[in-house]
Design a protein around this motif. Structure first.
Motif, mmCIF file in Angstrom:
data_model
loop_
_atom_site.group_PDB
_atom_site.id
_atom_site.type_symbol
_atom_site.label_atom_id
_atom_site.label_comp_id
_atom_site.label_asym_id
_atom_site.label_seq_id
_atom_site.Cartn_x
_atom_site.Cartn_y
_atom_site.Cartn_z
ATOM 1 N N LYS A 270 37.923 34.558 43.055
ATOM 2 C CA LYS A 270 38.374 33.478 43.937
ATOM 3 C C LYS A 270 39.391 34.027 44.937
ATOM 4 C CE LYS A 270 36.757 29.686 41.722
ATOM 5 N NZ LYS A 270 35.943 28.699 42.325
ATOM 6 N N THR A 271 39.519 33.343 46.070
ATOM 7 C CA THR A 271 40.533 33.691 47.061
ATOM 8 C C THR A 271 41.885 33.220 46.545
ATOM 9 O OG1 THR A 271 38.943 33.455 48.854
ATOM 10 C CG2 THR A 271 41.277 33.312 49.448
ATOM 11 N N ALA A 272 42.876 34.108 46.565
ATOM 12 C CA ALA A 272 44.233 33.750 46.156
ATOM 13 C C ALA A 272 45.079 33.529 47.403
ATOM 14 C CB ALA A 272 44.834 34.836 45.286
ATOM 15 N N VAL A 273 45.826 32.442 47.409
ATOM 16 C CA VAL A 273 46.689 32.077 48.523
ATOM 17 C C VAL A 273 48.109 31.930 47.993
ATOM 18 C CG1 VAL A 273 47.207 30.271 50.213
ATOM 19 C CG2 VAL A 273 44.840 30.928 49.792
ATOM 20 N N THR A 274 49.080 32.383 48.767
ATOM 21 C CA THR A 274 50.480 32.279 48.369
ATOM 22 C C THR A 274 51.248 31.422 49.362
ATOM 23 O OG1 THR A 274 50.422 34.438 47.282
ATOM 24 C CG2 THR A 274 52.590 33.602 47.892
ATOM 25 N N VAL A 275 52.049 30.499 48.821
ATOM 26 C CA VAL A 275 52.983 29.703 49.606
ATOM 27 C C VAL A 275 54.362 29.919 49.007
ATOM 28 C CG1 VAL A 275 51.267 27.993 50.322
ATOM 29 C CG2 VAL A 275 52.573 27.607 48.222
ATOM 30 N N GLU A 276 55.403 29.761 49.825
ATOM 31 C CA GLU A 276 56.745 29.984 49.307
ATOM 32 C C GLU A 276 57.768 29.174 50.080
ATOM 33 O OE1 GLU A 276 58.320 34.041 51.218
ATOM 34 O OE2 GLU A 276 56.556 34.333 49.945
ATOM 35 N N ALA A 277 58.911 28.989 49.423
ATOM 36 C CA ALA A 277 60.040 28.293 50.044
ATOM 37 C C ALA A 277 61.309 28.751 49.347
ATOM 38 C CB ALA A 277 59.891 26.786 49.918
ATOM 39 N N THR A 278 62.397 28.791 50.086
ATOM 40 C CA THR A 278 63.702 29.097 49.512
ATOM 41 C C THR A 278 64.491 27.796 49.431
ATOM 42 O OG1 THR A 278 63.639 31.354 50.374
ATOM 43 C CG2 THR A 278 65.808 30.471 49.748
ATOM 44 N N ILE A 279 64.883 27.449 48.210
ATOM 45 C CA ILE A 279 65.568 26.197 47.928
ATOM 46 C C ILE A 279 67.064 26.474 47.813
ATOM 47 C CG2 ILE A 279 65.661 24.186 46.400
ATOM 48 C CD1 ILE A 279 62.604 25.421 47.387
ATOM 49 N N LYS A 280 67.872 25.669 48.458
ATOM 50 C CA LYS A 280 69.326 25.814 48.381
ATOM 51 C C LYS A 280 69.828 25.129 47.110
ATOM 52 C CE LYS A 280 69.872 26.236 53.320
ATOM 53 N NZ LYS A 280 69.866 25.499 54.547
ATOM 54 N N ALA A 281 69.535 25.769 45.968
ATOM 55 C CA ALA A 281 69.926 25.251 44.660
ATOM 56 C C ALA A 281 69.788 26.387 43.644
ATOM 57 C CB ALA A 281 69.039 24.080 44.250
ATOM 58 N N PRO A 282 70.590 26.356 42.578
ATOM 59 C CA PRO A 282 70.470 27.386 41.544
ATOM 60 C C PRO A 282 69.153 27.256 40.777
ATOM 61 C CG PRO A 282 72.130 25.743 40.934
ATOM 62 C CD PRO A 282 71.678 25.416 42.322
ATOM 63 N N VAL A 283 68.720 28.360 40.206
ATOM 64 C CA VAL A 283 67.411 28.409 39.556
ATOM 65 C C VAL A 283 67.283 27.395 38.417
ATOM 66 C CG1 VAL A 283 67.922 30.290 37.922
ATOM 67 C CG2 VAL A 283 65.579 29.966 38.778
ATOM 68 N N ALA A 284 68.344 27.138 37.658
ATOM 69 C CA ALA A 284 68.239 26.178 36.553
ATOM 70 C C ALA A 284 67.892 24.777 37.070
ATOM 71 C CB ALA A 284 69.535 26.152 35.741
ATOM 72 N N LYS A 285 68.473 24.371 38.187
ATOM 73 C CA LYS A 285 68.157 23.072 38.778
ATOM 74 C C LYS A 285 66.731 23.065 39.323
ATOM 75 C CE LYS A 285 69.476 19.835 42.439
ATOM 76 N NZ LYS A 285 70.383 19.573 43.571
ATOM 77 N N VAL A 286 66.347 24.129 40.021
ATOM 78 C CA VAL A 286 64.995 24.224 40.580
ATOM 79 C C VAL A 286 63.970 24.140 39.460
ATOM 80 C CG1 VAL A 286 63.396 25.753 41.802
ATOM 81 C CG2 VAL A 286 65.740 25.464 42.641
ATOM 82 N N TRP A 287 64.191 24.875 38.374
ATOM 83 C CA TRP A 287 63.281 24.858 37.222
ATOM 84 C C TRP A 287 63.152 23.433 36.661
ATOM 85 C CZ3 TRP A 287 59.988 28.257 34.952
ATOM 86 C CH2 TRP A 287 59.547 27.963 33.657
ATOM 87 N N LYS A 288 64.282 22.781 36.464
ATOM 88 C CA LYS A 288 64.309 21.423 35.910
ATOM 89 C C LYS A 288 63.548 20.454 36.811
ATOM 90 C CE LYS A 288 67.515 17.734 34.683
ATOM 91 N NZ LYS A 288 68.899 17.348 34.428
ATOM 92 N N PHE A 289 63.845 20.477 38.106
ATOM 93 C CA PHE A 289 63.204 19.552 39.029
ATOM 94 C C PHE A 289 61.705 19.833 39.163
ATOM 95 C CE2 PHE A 289 66.691 17.429 41.747
ATOM 96 C CZ PHE A 289 67.518 17.296 40.647
ATOM 97 N N TRP A 290 61.298 21.090 39.022
ATOM 98 C CA TRP A 290 59.884 21.466 39.120
ATOM 99 C C TRP A 290 59.090 20.976 37.916
ATOM 100 C CZ3 TRP A 290 57.337 23.756 43.123
ATOM 101 C CH2 TRP A 290 56.033 24.176 42.880
ATOM 102 N N ASN A 291 59.726 20.968 36.739
ATOM 103 C CA ASN A 291 58.983 20.770 35.490
ATOM 104 C C ASN A 291 59.158 19.429 34.791
ATOM 105 O OD1 ASN A 291 57.582 23.365 35.132
ATOM 106 N ND2 ASN A 291 59.661 24.162 35.239
ATOM 107 N N GLU A 292 60.213 18.691 35.074
ATOM 108 C CA GLU A 292 60.423 17.423 34.364
ATOM 109 C C GLU A 292 59.660 16.288 35.044
ATOM 110 O OE1 GLU A 292 64.570 16.637 33.717
ATOM 111 O OE2 GLU A 292 64.779 18.396 32.407
ATOM 112 N N PRO A 293 58.829 15.556 34.279
ATOM 113 C CA PRO A 293 58.027 14.483 34.865
ATOM 114 C C PRO A 293 58.813 13.482 35.705
ATOM 115 C CG PRO A 293 57.228 14.968 32.675
ATOM 116 C CD PRO A 293 58.503 15.773 32.853
ATOM 117 N N ALA A 294 60.034 13.136 35.303
ATOM 118 C CA ALA A 294 60.833 12.179 36.081
ATOM 119 C C ALA A 294 61.106 12.691 37.489
ATOM 120 C CB ALA A 294 62.151 11.881 35.365
#
Length: 141
Positions: free
Chosen positions: A6-30
């Motif tokens: 399959k064709t692989a595509v990459t997207v990216e963004a730099t978030i102005k937040a620490p990794v623990a917050k980014v991880w939480k916001f990415w993964n928690e259903p709420a």
């Protein structure tokens, strides 16, 4: 992520937040239900995530006018907290997401295998729009 034809595509963004917050916001259903949409006329009314290898996830993405909805889901294959997520979508495509600490910011790099129904550029734009919406939500909260 396992190699495939399959064709692989990459997207990216730099978030102005620490990794623990980014991880939480990415993964928690709420939080997922607050950002997982490519445009303002769509939303994610439901999300579930069993964040462990072998755990399943599902997010309902729907047009706000009720005209269309679909479930986006799959199974986690790798979960390295604050660093890496990998999963297989319901149709077998692979996705890998890296969370890279850059001082007080976090770079999110998402690589996904494309499907065959829509043009690659359209898929890239859609995934980038969702990632941009995640960035906007995370930085505002």
């Amino acid at each position: 992520m396992q190699p495939s034809n399959k064709t692989a595509v990459t997207v990216e963004a730099t978030i102005k937040a620490p990794v623990a917050k980014v991880w939480k916001f990415w993964n928690e259903p709420a939080h997922i239900t607050q950002w997982c949409a490519a445009s303002d006329d769509w939303h994610a009314p439901r999300a579930e995530a069993d964040l462990r290898p072998g755990g399943k996830f599902s997010t309902t993405m729907a047009a706000k006018d009720g005209s269309f909805s679909f479930d986006f889901g799959g199974e986690f294959t790798k979960v390295a907290e604050n660093e890496q997520l990998e999963y297989t979508m319901g149709d077998g495509r692979q996705v890998a997401i890296s969370f890279i600490t850059q001082g007080d910011e976090t770079k999110v790099v998402e690589t996904f295998e494309t499907e065959d129904m829509n043009p690659v550029d359209m898929q890239r734009e859609g995934w980038q729009a969702i990632l941009n919406n995640f960035k906007k939500y995370t930085e505002a909260n």
